[in-house]
Design a protein around this motif. Structure first.
Motif, PDB file in Angstrom:
ATOM      1  N   ALA B 124       0.828  -1.203   0.000  1.00 24.92           N
ATOM      2  CA  ALA B 124       0.000   0.000   0.000  1.00 24.92           C
ATOM      3  C   ALA B 124       0.864   1.255   0.000  1.00 24.92           C
ATOM      4  O   ALA B 124       0.540   2.251  -0.644  1.00 24.92           O
ATOM      5  CB  ALA B 124      -0.924  -0.009   1.216  1.00 24.92           C
ATOM      6  N   ASN B 126       3.754   1.572  -1.282  1.00 25.95           N
ATOM      7  CA  ASN B 126       4.454   1.730  -2.554  1.00 25.95           C
ATOM      8  C   ASN B 126       3.517   1.421  -3.709  1.00 25.95           C
ATOM      9  O   ASN B 126       3.844   0.629  -4.581  1.00 25.95           O
ATOM     10  CB  ASN B 126       5.659   0.799  -2.613  1.00 25.95           C
ATOM     11  CG  ASN B 126       6.655   1.133  -1.540  1.00 25.95           C
ATOM     12  OD1 ASN B 126       7.415   2.076  -1.660  1.00 25.95           O
ATOM     13  ND2 ASN B 126       6.617   0.374  -0.464  1.00 25.95           N
ATOM     14  N   ARG B 127       2.362   2.028  -3.661  1.00 33.32           N
ATOM     15  CA  ARG B 127       1.361   1.688  -4.649  1.00 33.32           C
ATOM     16  C   ARG B 127       1.887   1.895  -6.060  1.00 33.32           C
ATOM     17  O   ARG B 127       2.538   2.923  -6.332  1.00 33.32           O
ATOM     18  CB  ARG B 127       0.129   2.565  -4.450  1.00 33.32           C
ATOM     19  CG  ARG B 127      -1.088   2.029  -5.126  1.00 33.32           C
ATOM     20  CD  ARG B 127      -2.294   2.566  -4.434  1.00 33.32           C
ATOM     21  NE  ARG B 127      -2.679   3.830  -5.042  1.00 33.32           N
ATOM     22  CZ  ARG B 127      -3.544   3.908  -6.033  1.00 33.32           C
ATOM     23  NH1 ARG B 127      -4.101   2.831  -6.486  1.00 33.32           N
ATOM     24  NH2 ARG B 127      -3.853   5.072  -6.535  1.00 33.32           N
ATOM     25  N   GLU B 128       1.663   0.919  -6.903  1.00 30.80           N
ATOM     26  CA  GLU B 128       2.123   0.956  -8.287  1.00 30.80           C
ATOM     27  C   GLU B 128       3.631   0.846  -8.403  1.00 30.80           C
ATOM     28  O   GLU B 128       4.176   0.883  -9.497  1.00 30.80           O
ATOM     29  CB  GLU B 128       1.665   2.248  -9.003  1.00 30.80           C
ATOM     30  CG  GLU B 128       0.190   2.275  -9.304  1.00 30.80           C
ATOM     31  CD  GLU B 128      -0.239   1.071 -10.115  1.00 30.80           C
ATOM     32  OE1 GLU B 128       0.216   0.942 -11.249  1.00 30.80           O
ATOM     33  OE2 GLU B 128      -1.016   0.256  -9.597  1.00 30.80           O
ATOM     34  N   GLY B 129       4.318   0.710  -7.280  1.00 26.17           N
ATOM     35  CA  GLY B 129       5.768   0.529  -7.346  1.00 26.17           C
ATOM     36  C   GLY B 129       6.108  -0.941  -7.418  1.00 26.17           C
ATOM     37  O   GLY B 129       5.220  -1.801  -7.477  1.00 26.17           O
TER      38      GLY B 129
END
Lengths: 292, 315
Positions: B124, B126-129
């Motif tokens: 959460a 590092n969303r999209e990481g």
């Protein structure tokens, strides 16, 4: 590091989640896998290169070859053919379970939700009792009562799952019952039963499309798990769980025997899960949190 | 809080009563004749006289309601009858195997929580990481992989190829690792995904924005305002996972030669040892219900809205 500060306010969260997943692609891919599996199971006798039960001890435990693309098992049976016939058992079993669970669950749940009052209370207490058991333990118990074998496993899984469907169907019916389109149909003179079949049931069924797709994977795992335990499909019938169970003694010498049937289960379950996820994102983002 | 607990217990009792009716009736209404199976397992030839004797001995000649009453009365005194196969009291047999099953399921539960919570938070944050993609990959695989297959893959990898871990038996942490991972992976995957989604949802709410506007440090915003609230749906889900963990344990025991109830129960199903089957089902359901009760109490303790609403609804 990104922080949560970059995360948008509620309304756009779902939109963002939907965009990130590329549902178009995953729907296509998972649907393609499922269609392929269905074709394999329907046309198994045409497609499979050998008879799945033809024993040939001279050819036992062969590796990959032109004649046997993924080798042969400890009785010299062609693994590829057995995998293909296994598709039949898994998908067939799930189709029957699903049909039973839907009819029973939606029937009972709708009756409770639509009739309301005392009928509702009695039915729901009955469902609660079934929901008190851990599903897999209840399925094992049912197999114990009914006896082993694939037909009884199908029955057992249906009997241990239907109450969940009934509860969901009831809450859906309750929420639709007071909606304007239903009230309008009633005011227009529709009978109680007529309005139910014409207006409520279709809406309920649409909601179940997503739930069922997500549950199919789960059911496949249960069928294969019970068969693996030796309670479901009886050898020599080709089924993935049984194949894994058969192959366990060759783990030191022929590990690939274990690998293939498991891979089939994995891919099948994954395709249904992925399709379910994608459909849910498409059709009903609000279901997300609840059904995960 | 006490009122809430009492209320929950009051709801539970009729439910358990219903469970006992189902467990009793299903076997009586099932296709098998317990007297026949009793004779078969006792290796007595099923003559008419022997059948009558066995029916009388097992109380099958009495009315159904009376049979149920006698059975329930004995069950309250923890007397679940004698195993048809081993001729020993069923409860003793089951209690002999139970600790191993509870150990495996318990460790799997701890593992599930200990791994899924950090994973969910990591994803959460590092969303999209990269972390988000890794966690999504784990979640995606975890929900689809059959546990019995995963168990064999682990054995293949760590016992057959690498030779690091013993493939069979119980005792010592090195024999616990693979079964526990196998049992917990699915719950772990679902939980991590749920926590991620829940954190993202909470993070979008206005009270979090307000906390940030007040100038609270990011660590505090996430720790107290996001994480604490995001945990609530996860706590509810744990109750569901316990059922999955119990089911998973029963299967996975067979792979690792874990001396638990799973193998014993399968043997009982095969031999149609009905008293064992009844006791097993009741006991597993009892444990499941108690765990769920604990989870509900924890939930009510975390979220005052729940305990107030539940008691008010009942009143």
């Amino acid at each position: 590091m990104k922080t949560l500060a970059q995360i948008p306010l509620p309304n756009s969260v779902f939109a963002a989640l939907r965009r990130e997943r590329m549902p178009g692609l995953s729907i296509l891919l998972s649907a393609a896998i499922i269609i392929l599996l269905v074709i394999l199971s329907v046309a198994a006798p045409l497609i499979s290169p050998h008879d799945p039960n033809a024993i040939d001890l001279a050819q036992r435990l062969q590796g990959m070859s032109l004649g046997h693309p993924v080798g042969t098992d400890h009785l010299g049976r062609d693994i590829l053919s057995r995998l293909i016939y296994g598709t039949r058992v898994s998908l067939g079993a799930v189709a029957v379970i699903l049909a039973m669970v839907l009819v029973l669950g939606i029937g009972v749940g709708s009756l409770a939700g639509y009739a309301g009052g005392r009928i509702d209370a009695v039915i729901m207490r009955f469902c609660d009792v079934f929901l008190t058991f851990p599903t897999f333990v209840l399925a094992m118990f049912m197999v114990g009562v009914l006896g082993t074998g694939i037909v009884n496993v199908v029955l057992a899984i249906a009997l241990s799952h239907w109450a969940w469907y009934a509860r969901i169907a009831r809450s859906l019916v309750l929420s639709f019952k007071e909606r304007d389109f239903v009230l309008a149909a009633r005011v227009a003179g529709g009978s109680r039963l007529g309005v139910f079949f014409a207006h409520i049931l279709p809406s309920v069924l649409v909601q179940f499309v997503v739930l069922c797709t997500l549950d199919i994977g789960h059911m496949i795992l249960h069928v294969a798990g019970l068969s693996f335990l030796g309670l479901g499909v009886m050898p020599p019938m080709a089924e993935w769980g049984v194949m894994i169970s058969d192959a366990r003694e060759f783990i030191w010498t022929q590990p690939m025997l274990l690998f293939w049937p498991g891979l089939m289960v994995f891919c099948t379950v994954m395709a249904f899960n992925q399709l379910g996820d994608a459909l849910r994102d498409r059709l009903d983002p609000a279901l997300r949190a609840e059904a995960i | 809080m006490l009122r809430y607990i009492l209320h929950r217990l009051a709801v539970l009792i009729p439910m358990l009563f219903g469970v006992s009716v189902v467990v009793f009736l299903m076997l009586r209404l099932g296709r098998g004749d317990p007297a026949l199976d009793y004779l078969r397992l006792s290796q007595i030839p099923p003559t008419d006289a022997a059948l009558l004797d066995a029916r009388h001995l097992l109380g099958l000649d009495r009315p159904l309601l009376e049979q149920y009453g006698v059975w329930l009365g004995k069950a309250f005194q923890l007397d679940f009858g004698i195993s048809y196969v081993t001729r020993r009291p069923v409860l003793d047999e089951i209690l002999y195997y139970l600790p191993a099953t509870l150990e495996l399921a318990g460790v799997a539960l701890i593992l599930t929580l200990a791994v899924s919570v950090p994973l969910g938070v990591w994803a959460a944050l590092n969303r999209e990481g990269l972390p988000d993609h890794i966690v999504r990959g784990i979640a995606f695989t975890g929900v689809s992989v059959p546990n019995f297959w995963l168990g064999f893959l682990l054995v293949l990898c760590f016992s057959v190829w690498l030779g690091w871990l013993p493939p069979l038996g119980r005792g010592g942490i090195e024999r616990l690792v693979m079964p526990a991972v196998t049992v917990s992976l699915m719950s772990l995957a679902i939980n991590a995904r749920l926590l991620r989604a829940s954190m993202l949802e909470v993070a979008g709410q206005r009270h979090v924005l307000y906390a940030r506007l007040r100038g609270l440090p990011e660590r505090q915003v996430i720790g107290r305002h996001v994480f604490h609230n995001a945990l609530l749906p996860v706590v509810t889900a744990v109750g569901m996972h316990i059922g999955e963990l119990i089911g998973g344990t029963l299967v996975v025991e067979n792979i690792f030669g874990w001396p638990g109830l799973g193998r014993f129960a399968v043997a009982a199903i095969y031999s149609r040892d009905y008293p064992v089957l009844q006791c097993f089902t009741l006991l597993m359901t009892g444990i499941f219900v108690l765990c769920n009760l604990a989870v509900d109490i924890l939930y009510a303790w975390l979220d005052p809205r729940i305990r107030v609403a539940a008691v008010e609804n009942a009143a």
